[in-house]
Design a protein around this motif. Structure first.
Motif, PDB file in Angstrom:
ATOM      1  N   THR A 327       0.794  -1.225   0.000  1.00 34.68           N
ATOM      2  CA  THR A 327       0.000   0.000   0.000  1.00 34.68           C
ATOM      3  C   THR A 327       0.828   1.277   0.000  1.00 34.68           C
ATOM      4  O   THR A 327       0.266   2.368   0.116  1.00 34.68           O
ATOM      5  N   SER A 328       2.137   1.177  -0.146  1.00 39.26           N
ATOM      6  CA  SER A 328       2.966   2.378  -0.163  1.00 39.26           C
ATOM      7  C   SER A 328       4.283   2.111  -0.866  1.00 39.26           C
ATOM      8  O   SER A 328       4.868   1.042  -0.713  1.00 39.26           O
ATOM      9  N   PHE A 329       4.770   3.098  -1.608  1.00 39.30           N
ATOM     10  CA  PHE A 329       6.114   3.047  -2.174  1.00 39.30           C
ATOM     11  C   PHE A 329       7.177   3.339  -1.107  1.00 39.30           C
ATOM     12  O   PHE A 329       8.358   3.113  -1.356  1.00 39.30           O
ATOM     13  N   SER A 330       6.758   3.851   0.029  1.00 36.37           N
ATOM     14  CA  SER A 330       7.703   4.319   1.046  1.00 36.37           C
ATOM     15  C   SER A 330       8.305   3.166   1.837  1.00 36.37           C
ATOM     16  O   SER A 330       7.576   2.407   2.489  1.00 36.37           O
ATOM     17  N   MET A 331       9.634   3.070   1.812  1.00 37.35           N
ATOM     18  CA  MET A 331      10.292   2.066   2.649  1.00 37.35           C
ATOM     19  C   MET A 331      10.178   2.433   4.129  1.00 37.35           C
ATOM     20  O   MET A 331      10.213   1.557   4.988  1.00 37.35           O
ATOM     21  N   LEU A 332      10.027   3.701   4.441  1.00 41.14           N
ATOM     22  CA  LEU A 332       9.805   4.089   5.843  1.00 41.14           C
ATOM     23  C   LEU A 332       8.477   3.531   6.340  1.00 41.14           C
ATOM     24  O   LEU A 332       8.403   2.962   7.436  1.00 41.14           O
ATOM     25  N   GLN A 333       7.430   3.659   5.554  1.00 42.29           N
ATOM     26  CA  GLN A 333       6.150   3.087   5.959  1.00 42.29           C
ATOM     27  C   GLN A 333       6.197   1.562   5.964  1.00 42.29           C
ATOM     28  O   GLN A 333       5.566   0.912   6.804  1.00 42.29           O
ATOM     29  N   THR A 334       6.965   0.992   5.051  1.00 36.25           N
ATOM     30  CA  THR A 334       7.140  -0.464   5.022  1.00 36.25           C
ATOM     31  C   THR A 334       7.819  -0.949   6.298  1.00 36.25           C
ATOM     32  O   THR A 334       7.418  -1.962   6.893  1.00 36.25           O
ATOM     33  N   ILE A 335       8.844  -0.225   6.741  1.00 35.28           N
ATOM     34  CA  ILE A 335       9.517  -0.557   7.995  1.00 35.28           C
ATOM     35  C   ILE A 335       8.548  -0.468   9.172  1.00 35.28           C
ATOM     36  O   ILE A 335       8.556  -1.318  10.072  1.00 35.28           O
ATOM     37  N   ALA A 336       7.715   0.572   9.183  1.00 34.74           N
ATOM     38  CA  ALA A 336       6.759   0.735  10.274  1.00 34.74           C
ATOM     39  C   ALA A 336       5.845  -0.475  10.387  1.00 34.74           C
ATOM     40  O   ALA A 336       5.573  -0.973  11.488  1.00 34.74           O
ATOM     41  N   GLU A 337       5.380  -0.987   9.247  1.00 37.36           N
ATOM     42  CA  GLU A 337       4.515  -2.168   9.276  1.00 37.36           C
ATOM     43  C   GLU A 337       5.305  -3.429   9.635  1.00 37.36           C
ATOM     44  O   GLU A 337       4.778  -4.334  10.288  1.00 37.36           O
ATOM     45  N   ALA A 338       6.553  -3.509   9.208  1.00 39.05           N
ATOM     46  CA  ALA A 338       7.403  -4.638   9.592  1.00 39.05           C
ATOM     47  C   ALA A 338       7.560  -4.682  11.108  1.00 39.05           C
ATOM     48  O   ALA A 338       7.518  -5.760  11.730  1.00 39.05           O
ATOM     49  N   TYR A 339       7.746  -3.523  11.710  1.00 40.50           N
ATOM     50  CA  TYR A 339       7.873  -3.444  13.158  1.00 40.50           C
ATOM     51  C   TYR A 339       6.613  -3.991  13.835  1.00 40.50           C
ATOM     52  O   TYR A 339       6.685  -4.795  14.769  1.00 40.50           O
ATOM     53  N   LYS A 340       5.444  -3.596  13.328  1.00 40.25           N
ATOM     54  CA  LYS A 340       4.187  -4.022  13.946  1.00 40.25           C
ATOM     55  C   LYS A 340       3.962  -5.527  13.778  1.00 40.25           C
ATOM     56  O   LYS A 340       3.468  -6.198  14.686  1.00 40.25           O
ATOM     57  N   ILE A 341       4.331  -6.055  12.617  1.00 39.84           N
ATOM     58  CA  ILE A 341       4.184  -7.492  12.392  1.00 39.84           C
ATOM     59  C   ILE A 341       5.044  -8.286  13.362  1.00 39.84           C
ATOM     60  O   ILE A 341       4.620  -9.314  13.914  1.00 39.84           O
ATOM     61  N   GLN A 342       6.263  -7.819  13.606  1.00 36.40           N
ATOM     62  CA  GLN A 342       7.106  -8.507  14.578  1.00 36.40           C
ATOM     63  C   GLN A 342       6.554  -8.345  15.998  1.00 36.40           C
ATOM     64  O   GLN A 342       6.589  -9.274  16.801  1.00 36.40           O
ATOM     65  N   GLN A 343       6.014  -7.176  16.327  1.00 37.72           N
ATOM     66  CA  GLN A 343       5.410  -6.959  17.639  1.00 37.72           C
ATOM     67  C   GLN A 343       4.279  -7.949  17.899  1.00 37.72           C
ATOM     68  O   GLN A 343       4.126  -8.461  19.010  1.00 37.72           O
ATOM     69  N   LEU A 344       3.473  -8.204  16.870  1.00 36.22           N
ATOM     70  CA  LEU A 344       2.354  -9.141  17.023  1.00 36.22           C
ATOM     71  C   LEU A 344       2.829 -10.558  17.345  1.00 36.22           C
ATOM     72  O   LEU A 344       2.035 -11.380  17.820  1.00 36.22           O
ATOM     73  N   GLN A 345       4.090 -10.827  17.079  1.00 34.42           N
ATOM     74  CA  GLN A 345       4.661 -12.151  17.362  1.00 34.42           C
ATOM     75  C   GLN A 345       5.655 -12.104  18.533  1.00 34.42           C
ATOM     76  O   GLN A 345       6.446 -13.028  18.716  1.00 34.42           O
ATOM     77  N   GLN A 346       5.594 -11.012  19.297  1.00 32.81           N
ATOM     78  CA  GLN A 346       6.467 -10.818  20.453  1.00 32.81           C
ATOM     79  C   GLN A 346       7.937 -10.754  20.080  1.00 32.81           C
ATOM     80  O   GLN A 346       8.819 -11.197  20.838  1.00 32.81           O
TER      81      GLN A 346
END
Length: 440
Positions: A327-346
């Motif tokens: 949903t975004s060309f931005s690697m900054l926004q991609t990183i933000a979602e990567a962080y949340k995905i890892q958070q969901l898995q502790q």
């Protein structure tokens, strides 16, 4: 002597994977640094006083106040023909392909359309600070011709390929094993290693290629040294079951690709959300690569990628936006979602590790770490100037940040294309935010 230019600002770049060398040894940071560029390459880097003392007195110095220089972002999986269908509502993978993707890709039979979208796509990458990407075209040879022509004009280091797809798609998007091989071969011979362009053999995914076509893809990899392989793997559970039904003689999804000789150090598999234990082991043994595509995995409801598990198997991992499922060309926004995905898995994703994945980790995933990925002397000068105060909220939050890690984390959580002040390709400024346009 070739004209050199020095850029003075805070400088941060990745040196190694924090998981392997520890946090302190994994990056270099100069609060007041200088980057010297000449002939498209990094000539010198370090603390301003030290670097300037060993440079000619008349060296041109460009100074950036309250900004941060880092290496360009690297996107290891993205579809340029899906640029104008990004944010298509409400489907999971297979329905999304049939209802949105295939009709959109039909338009790329028109070379003029392909050229227009390639221009928009590359402009968006530059505007978001992405300097290298691994890119899907369509089944049409003309789509890849148009892409490489536009990329070459900008002197960007890009990897791209023509989709090979001979079944389970509309007739207007099908090739054959023979035409897919011939078209790919012609594109390889024209574009692979032409300037900074590189080629990737590109079967869309196992369900849309017959055994004959996957065999042809393996033949291309064997015939041309240094070409890449890009495809999709284990993105969606329904997709995995479909592969099992189509290839009952194989042990699983990855084994289909393995059987046809498609695994290896330049083989990049997007997603890999639902790998079996044996598949993880085989990915590590074969030195194959995963592109982790956070915004796409969330948007299409595919699942949560387990980064630490893949790293336990010594699998190289890069980040991908996967536009237009992403949903975004931005690697900054991609990183933000990567962080949340890892958070969901502790799991915790440290901002320095995130920077590594978006830069040097991506370069290593693509076996380009000797050319790009950080700002070490001798590397190609693809770099960014980041504005840490790009929005009023970022400005307020940065003024309340206590150290570098906190600043970087704020940038990654709140930043987007507005934080990209300038993008440099091979030492030339190709995007400047304040001009609101891309310089070509």
């Amino acid at each position: 002597m070739t004209h050199a230019i020095a850029y003075r600002a805070a400088i941060l770049h990745s040196l190694a994977d924090p998981a392997k060398v520890g946090l302190d040894a994994s990056y270099a940071y100069y609060e007041d640094g200088v980057l010297v560029v000449a002939d498209g390459h990094v000539r010198d880097i370090g603390p301003a006083d030290t670097v300037l003392a060993r440079q000619p007195a008349d060296l041109e110095v460009i100074r950036f106040e309250n900004q941060l220089i880092t290496s360009g972002f690297i996107d290891t999986h993205i579809h340029f023909p899906q640029t104008e269908m990004i944010a298509s509502y409400g489907e999971q993978l297979l329905d999304w392909l049939n209802n949105y993707t295939f009709p959109e890709e039909r338009k790329f039979v028109d070379a003029a359309h392909a050229a227009r979208v390639a221009t928009l796509f590359l402009d968006e990458l530059l505007r978001n600070g992405t300097t290298t990407a691994m890119v899907f075209g369509t089944v049409h040879k003309a789509s890849v011709e148009a892409f490489f022509a536009e990329s070459d004009k900008r002197n960007m280091r890009m990897i791209a390929g023509k989709v090979m797809m001979d079944r389970h798609a509309p007739d207007y998007l099908l090739d054959t094993p023979e035409s897919g091989y011939a078209d790919s071969k012609a594109l390889i011979e024209r574009w692979h290693n032409k300037g900074r362009q590189l080629y990737a053999v590109t079967p869309r995914f196992a369900p849309t290629s017959t055994a004959e076509q996957l065999s042809a893809a393996g033949k291309l990899l064997a015939e041309y040294e240094g070409v890449y392989l890009q495809t999709h793997l284990s993105e969606n559970k329904q997709e995995i079951e479909w592969v099992r039904s189509l290839f009952p003689e194989r042990k699983g999804y990855l084994d289909v690709y393995d059987h046809f000789g498609l695994l290896g150090e330049r083989s990049v598999f997007a997603h890999a959300v639902h790998l079996e234990q044996e598949e993880c082991e085989r990915m590590g043994e074969s030195d194959s690569v995963i592109s982790f595509c956070p915004t796409s995995n969330l948007f299409l409801g595919s699942g949560l990628f387990d980064l630490p598990r893949m790293e336990e198997h010594r699998i190289r991992v890069g980040l991908g936006t996967d536009v237009g499922g992403g949903t975004s060309f931005s690697m900054l926004q991609t990183i933000a979602e990567a962080y949340k995905i890892q958070q969901l898995q502790q799991h915790k994703l440290h901002p320095i590790k995130a920077l590594y994945l978006a830069t040097l980790g991506g370069a290593r995933a693509l076996r380009l770490e000797n050319k790009i990925g950080n700002l070490e002397v001798g590397k190609e000068a693809d770099f960014l100037v980041l504005d840490l105060h790009a929005t009023p909220l970022m400005d307020a939050r940065m003024n309340n940040a206590h150290n570098l890690f906190e600043q970087l984390f704020v940038l990654m959580m709140l930043g987007d294309d507005r934080a990209i002040a300038e993008t440099y390709i091979y030492g030339d400024c190709r995007y400047r935010r304040d001009q609101r346009q891309t310089a070509v």
